[in-house]
Design a protein around this motif. Structure first.
Motif: not given
Ligand code: PEP
Ligand code: CO
Length: 462
Positions: A153-163
C-alpha cells in the motif's frame, strides 16, 4: 517464540514427513500478511507473477551458497546492505548506482583491511515489504491499515492510499527486474573494475575524513596493481579484478509473491525462489510452526533468519534442524539483532548451542534493528555509537565462543541523508530533519557507512 507458542508444532518430525511444495505454507499460520480486500484481484496478480521470467537463476543462488560456505570456513566475510525498504518513488538509476558505490567501497575497505574476500549482498531488487508492530495506525482518531511497504500500500495517511493493492506486487517485480538489470550491468560491465576504485567515492564523501582515508587506501590498491603489472602479471587476464559478484536479497515476507516466483530448476529438479539469491525471515515471522519457516525450508536458495533477544537456544537449534537438515555449509545464515545493551548476554548461549550441534552456519550481526529509538524531535533514529557498540559485542561474543564472525547486515543509502545520529562527521539531533528521507527505518549515509567499514575491518584484523 518459546515452546509455549501455540503456533509451534508439538513434534518437529511432523514437518519433515510432510510433503513440501511452494504453496504448502498456506496450511500454516502466516504472520504479517496484508488483509487484501479483493481476493480475485490478488489471484490475478499472483497468476501474472507465476508467468513472468525469474529474476535470478538457480546456478547463481548455488554460487552464493558456495561463497557463504567459504565464510563458514573462515575464508570470507559477508557485507549485506541496502535500504530498509525500497520505494516506488525514490527509484532512480543514480540512487542504485550510489548505493552500489558505497557497498563496493565498504567491500574494498573490508577486504583490504582483513585479507579475506567480501561476499557482497544487497538488500535490493525486492526489499519492498515490511513487517509492522501493529496492523493499524491511528491518527487524530482515524484508524487505517498500517503502511506495509510499497509492495502492499501507500505511505500517505488516507483510506485510499492505505488499502492493500495486489497490482503493487506486480509493480514491485518490474522495479526489481530493472534494478537488477542495472546492477548486473554495473557489476560486470566495467563500473566495478578495481582500476576504478577511486571513482566510487561519492562527491559529498570526498572531502570528509572517511573520504580521505578511503582515497589513501585506494592509492595503495593502485600501487599494488602497478606492482603486480610490473612483475609481469597480465592484469587484463584476471577477470576477478574487473568485475564483481553482487547478489540480491530481501525479507521473504509476502509468501504469495515468493511462492509465485518459485520455480523448479531444470538441472537439479530442486525448487528455487527466483525472486532473489538469498531470502531471509524476520524476527516477527520466524515461528517454527509458521508459514514463513515452512516456505524457506523447501527452497534451495541460501536462507537467513533474524534472531532477536527472545530467541532461545532451543529455538535456534530447532531452526537449524528445520532449515539445514543436510548440514550444507552456506545454506543457513543466522543474523543476530540483539541491541547494543543486550548482545553480551543474549548472543553467547545461541552461539554455543549452535556450535555444539555442528551446523555449519554463517553468523552475522545486524547492529541496526535492536538500536532504533525515537529522538526527542520525533524522528525514529539510530546512534552510530550504539551500532558500533553492538558490533564490538558481536566480535567479542564470537571470539569467546570460538565462532567466526561471518558478516554484517546494514541499512544504508548512498544519499547524503541525516537519518542516523553520530559518525565522525557527526549528525546531530537537530539535523535529523534536514534530510530524513527513508520510507521505513533510518539508514546510515555513505560517510557513516564507510566509517563503519573501516572500524569493522579493524575488528576483523584483531
Ligand atoms: C528489517 O530487516 O528491516 C527488519 C524488519 O528486521 P527485523 O526482522 O530484524 O526486525
Ligand atoms: Co529495517
Amino acid at each position: 517464540m518459546t515452546s509455549a507458542d501455540p503456533a509451534e508444532p508439538a513434534d518437529g518430525e511432523l514437518f519433515r514427513m510432510r510433503q513440501w511444495s511452494p504453496d504448502s505454507w498456506r496450511a500454516l499460520p502466516a504472520q504479517q500478511q496484508p488483509d487484501w480486500p479483493d481476493a480475485d484481484a490478488l489471484d490475478a496478480a499472483l497468476s501474472t507473477l507465476r508467468d513472468v521470467p525469474p529474476l535470478v537463476f538457480a546456478g547463481e543462488a548455488r554460487s552464493l551458497t558456495e561463497a557463504l560456505g567459504a565464510v563458514t570456513e573462515q575464508r570470507g566475510f559477508v557485507l549485506q546492505a541496502g535500504d530498509c525498504a525500497e520505494s516506488f518513488d525514490a527509484f532512480s538509476a543514480n540512487a542504485i548506482r550510489d548505493k552500489l558505490k558505497v557497498i563496493l567501497q565498504m567491500a574494498v575497505v573490508l577486504t583490504y583491511g582483513s585479507g579475506v574476500p567480501t561476499v557482497k549482498i544487497g538488500r535490493i531488487a525486492g526489499q519492498f515489504a515490511k513487517p509492522r508492530s501493529a496492523p493499524t495506525e491511528t491518527r487524530d482518531g482515524i484508524e487505517l491499515p498500517s503502511f506495509r511497504g510499497d509492495m502492499v500500500n501507500d505511505f500517505a495517511f488516507s483510506a485510499d492510499a492505505r488499502r492493500p493493492d495486489p497490482q503493487r506486487l506486480v509493480q514491485a517485480y518490474h522495479q526489481a527486474a530493472s534494478t537488477l538489470n542495472l546492477l548486473r550491468a554495473f557489476a560486470k560491465g566495467g563500473f566495478a573494475d578495481l582500476a576504478r576504485v577511486h571513482a566510487w567515492n561519492l562527491e559529498y564523501v570526498d572531502a570528509s575524513p572517511e573520504g580521505r582515508r578511503y582515497d589513501a587506501l585506494a592509492a595503495e590498491i593502485d600501487r599494488a596493481l602497478r606492482f603486480m603489472a610490473a612483475c609481469g602479471i597480465d592484469l587484463n587476464a584476471e577477470h576477478q579484478l574487473h568485475q564483481v559478484d553482487f547478489y540480491t536479497s530481501h525479507e521473504a515476507l509476502l509468501l504469495g509473491y515468493e511462492e509465485s516466483l518459485t520455480r523448479r530448476d531444470s538441472l537439479t529438479d530442486d525448487w528455487y525462489d527466483c525472486s532473489a539469491h538469498l531470502l531471509w525471515v524476520g524476527e516477527r515471522t520466524r515461528q517454527l510452526g509458521g508459514a514463513h519457516i515452512e516456505f524457506l525450508s523447501g527452497i534451495d536458495n541460501p536462507v537467513g533468519v533474524k534472531l532477536g533477544p527472545s530467541a532461545t537456544p532451543e529455538d535456534v537449534v530447532a531452526l537449524c534442524e528445520r532449515l539445514d537438515p543436510t548440514r550444507k555449509p552456506g545454506r543457513l545464515v543466522l543474523v543476530s539483532r540483539m541491541g547494543a545493551d543486550t548482545i553480551a548476554e543474549a548472543l553467547p548461549p545461541l552461539l554455543r548451542a549452535v556450535k555444539l550441534t555442528g551446523h555449519p552456519v554463517v553468523w552475522m550481526c545486524d547492529p541496526m534493528h535492536g538500536n532504533t529509538f525515537q529522538h526527542a524531535s520525533g524522528y525514529k533514529t539510530r546512534d552510530f555509537e550504539h551500532v558500533m557498540r553492538e558490533l564490538h559485542g558481536f566480535f567479542t561474543a564470537c571470539d569467546d565462543a570460538g565462532v567466526w564472525p561471518g558478516g554484517v547486515h546494514i541499512e544504508l543509502t548512498g544519499e547524503n541523508v541525516t537519518e542516523c545520529l553520530g559518525g565522525s562527521d557527526e549528525v546531530l539531533g537537530d539535523q535529523l530533519e534536514q534530510r530524513y528521507e527513508t520510507s521505513c527505518d533510518p539508514r546510515l549515509n555513505a560517510r557513516q557507512s564507510l566509517d563503519l567499514a573501516f572500524r569493522v575491518a579493524e575488528l576483523l584484523r584483531r
